[in-house]
Design a protein around this motif. Structure first.
Motif, PDB file in Angstrom:
ATOM      1  N   TYR A 147       0.831  -1.236  -0.061  1.00 31.48           N
ATOM      2  CA  TYR A 147       0.062  -0.024   0.119  1.00 31.48           C
ATOM      3  C   TYR A 147       0.902   1.281   0.018  1.00 31.48           C
ATOM      4  N   THR A 148       2.214   1.188   0.252  1.00 32.37           N
ATOM      5  CA  THR A 148       2.999   2.301  -0.027  1.00 32.37           C
ATOM      6  C   THR A 148       4.260   1.932  -0.641  1.00 32.37           C
ATOM      7  N   SER A 202       2.288   4.059  -3.861  1.00 28.09           N
ATOM      8  CA  SER A 202       1.094   3.797  -4.727  1.00 28.09           C
ATOM      9  C   SER A 202       1.065   4.700  -5.784  1.00 28.09           C
ATOM     10  N   ASP A 239      -4.188  -1.378  -6.001  1.00 27.61           N
ATOM     11  CA  ASP A 239      -2.978  -1.435  -5.041  1.00 27.61           C
ATOM     12  C   ASP A 239      -3.623  -2.016  -3.697  1.00 27.61           C
ATOM     13  N   GLY A 240      -2.962  -2.055  -2.745  1.00 24.06           N
ATOM     14  CA  GLY A 240      -3.373  -2.856  -1.425  1.00 24.06           C
ATOM     15  C   GLY A 240      -3.812  -1.965  -0.432  1.00 24.06           C
ATOM     16  N   ARG A 241      -4.305  -0.621  -0.692  1.00 18.07           N
ATOM     17  CA  ARG A 241      -5.100   0.308   0.150  1.00 18.07           C
ATOM     18  C   ARG A 241      -6.339   0.022   0.485  1.00 18.07           C
ATOM     19  N   GLU A 242      -7.103  -0.280  -0.854  1.00 16.88           N
ATOM     20  CA  GLU A 242      -8.498  -0.708  -0.451  1.00 16.88           C
ATOM     21  C   GLU A 242      -8.745  -2.173   0.341  1.00 16.88           C
ATOM     22  N   LEU A 274      -6.825  -3.017   2.782  1.00 18.40           N
ATOM     23  CA  LEU A 274      -6.400  -2.482   3.873  1.00 18.40           C
ATOM     24  C   LEU A 274      -7.693  -1.891   4.816  1.00 18.40           C
ATOM     25  N   ARG A 307     -11.395   5.205   4.731  1.00 22.56           N
ATOM     26  CA  ARG A 307     -10.475   5.370   3.480  1.00 22.56           C
ATOM     27  C   ARG A 307      -9.758   6.945   3.528  1.00 22.56           C
ATOM     28  N   HIS A 312      -5.635   7.387   4.035  1.00 18.90           N
ATOM     29  CA  HIS A 312      -4.898   8.399   3.073  1.00 18.90           C
ATOM     30  C   HIS A 312      -4.198   9.545   3.641  1.00 18.90           C
TER      31      HIS A 312
END
Ligand code: NAP
Length: 287
Positions: free
Chosen positions: A230-231, A233, A250-253, A255, A277, A281
């Motif tokens: 997630y970083t 991105s 990417d891995g953010r969603e 998470l 979300r 961010h």
């Protein structure tokens, strides 16, 4: 304001200093106006059983579990969901009378952005790079989606064999095939879903990618490339995939969605995913 009535949530891990979960969960709790607090709790491996008993003694509502406790906590729980049993790892725990119950919301988290894609998963070929903890949730998720073939690629043949042997769910192991890294040129062109579960390309090594440019050129423009990192991105891996015309996730969603699924279990009500979300961010921008 924290008072004697404030209900307690948290994440146990070691290390836990850089966890992004407190920012996400406390933002959602504040938005809902609820009297809860979510705390990062550093628990060394040898203190796990004592810590779990202590959390029960001080009346914690529930907690997340991260590295290195996701597997070690299983024998300390009185009930484990079928999905967490299949994966062999728990990331979310809640009170069950005087005991603890656990599940794994990484699978739901991983699936959320894929379910937004209009795909026929029954004919999809998943190619997964890496066989660590996160890969286990990805394998279970791909099986749940209905992918008939799940290829796992790793750099250590013995660990690949161990990974294969570790699945006692017949539905999953019948779909699983393991391969050494040199099989990538044959497998990448077949991939409908290509997932990076290795940490290669993670900050501060943003220039790295698990695949060479030549290997990524074999990816179909119809494919989905998914990086759990997630970083940064997007990662180098996702930038290469986008150049091929593939869809990049990417891995953010993941998470955000694994956190939202956990909070919903504890609060027993819908949770504000967009608030979580945004909080994630903002926290990533601060770091
Ligand atoms: P892990 O258990 O340590 O597994 C890492 C895997 O990557 C292992 O299979 C390892 O193989 C492989 N690997 C490492 N370096 C490699 C290299 N240079 N070439 C090929 N393979 C390599 O870690 P994890 O918990 O699964 O996490 C993996 C990644 O997923 C991390 O970046 C983590 O931040 C991310 N993640 C994201 C989420 C999310 O919600 N977005 C959730 C969980 C994890 P060897 O054993 O052979 O070294």
């Amino acid at each position: 304001m924290i008072t004697g009535k404030t209900q307690l949530l948290g994440v146990i891990g070691h290390p836990v200093e850089h966890s992004l979960s407190p920012a996400m969960h406390n933002a959602a709790i504040a938005h809902l106006g609820l009297d809860y607090v979510y705390l990062p709790l550093s628990v060394k491996p040898e203190a796990l059983a004592t810590a779990i008993a202590g959390l029960a003694a001080i009346n914690f509502t529930g907690f997340n579990v991260t590295i290195p406790h996701k597997q070690a906590i299983l024998p300390l729980l009185s009930e484990i969901s079928p999905v967490a049993q299949a994966v062999g790892a728990v990331n979310t725990v809640w009170r069950q009378g005087d005991a603890w119950a656990g599940t794994n919301t990484d699978i739901a988290g991983f699936l959320a952005p894929l379910q937004a894609q209009n795909r026929d998963w029954c004919s999809a070929v998943a190619v997964i790079l890496g066989y660590g903890g996160a890969a286990r949730a990805v394998v279970a998720a791909c099986a749940q989606l209905g992918c008939p073939i799940i290829h796992i690629i790793g750099r250590n043949w013995q660990k690949l064999q161990q990974f294969y042997a570790s699945w006692n769910d017949a539905d999953i192991s019948s779909k699983l095939q393991v391969h050494a890294w040199d099989k990538l040129p044959q497998l990448i062109p077949q991939a409908t879903l290509l997932v990076n579960t290795t940490p290669v390309g993670m900050h501060p090594h943003a220039e790295a990618s698990p695949l060479s440019n030549a290997q990524m050129k074999l990816l179909s423009p119809e494919a989905i490339a998914y990086d759990l990192i997630y970083t940064p991105s997007p990662t180098e891996f996702l930038q290469q995939a986008e150049k091929q015309g593939a869809i990049a996730i990417d891995g953010r969603e993941m998470l955000v969605q694994q956190g939202a699924a956990a909070l919903q279990i504890w609060l027993k009500q819908p949770v504000p995913v967009e608030v979580m979300r945004q909080a994630l961010h903002q926290q990533l921008q601060r770091e």
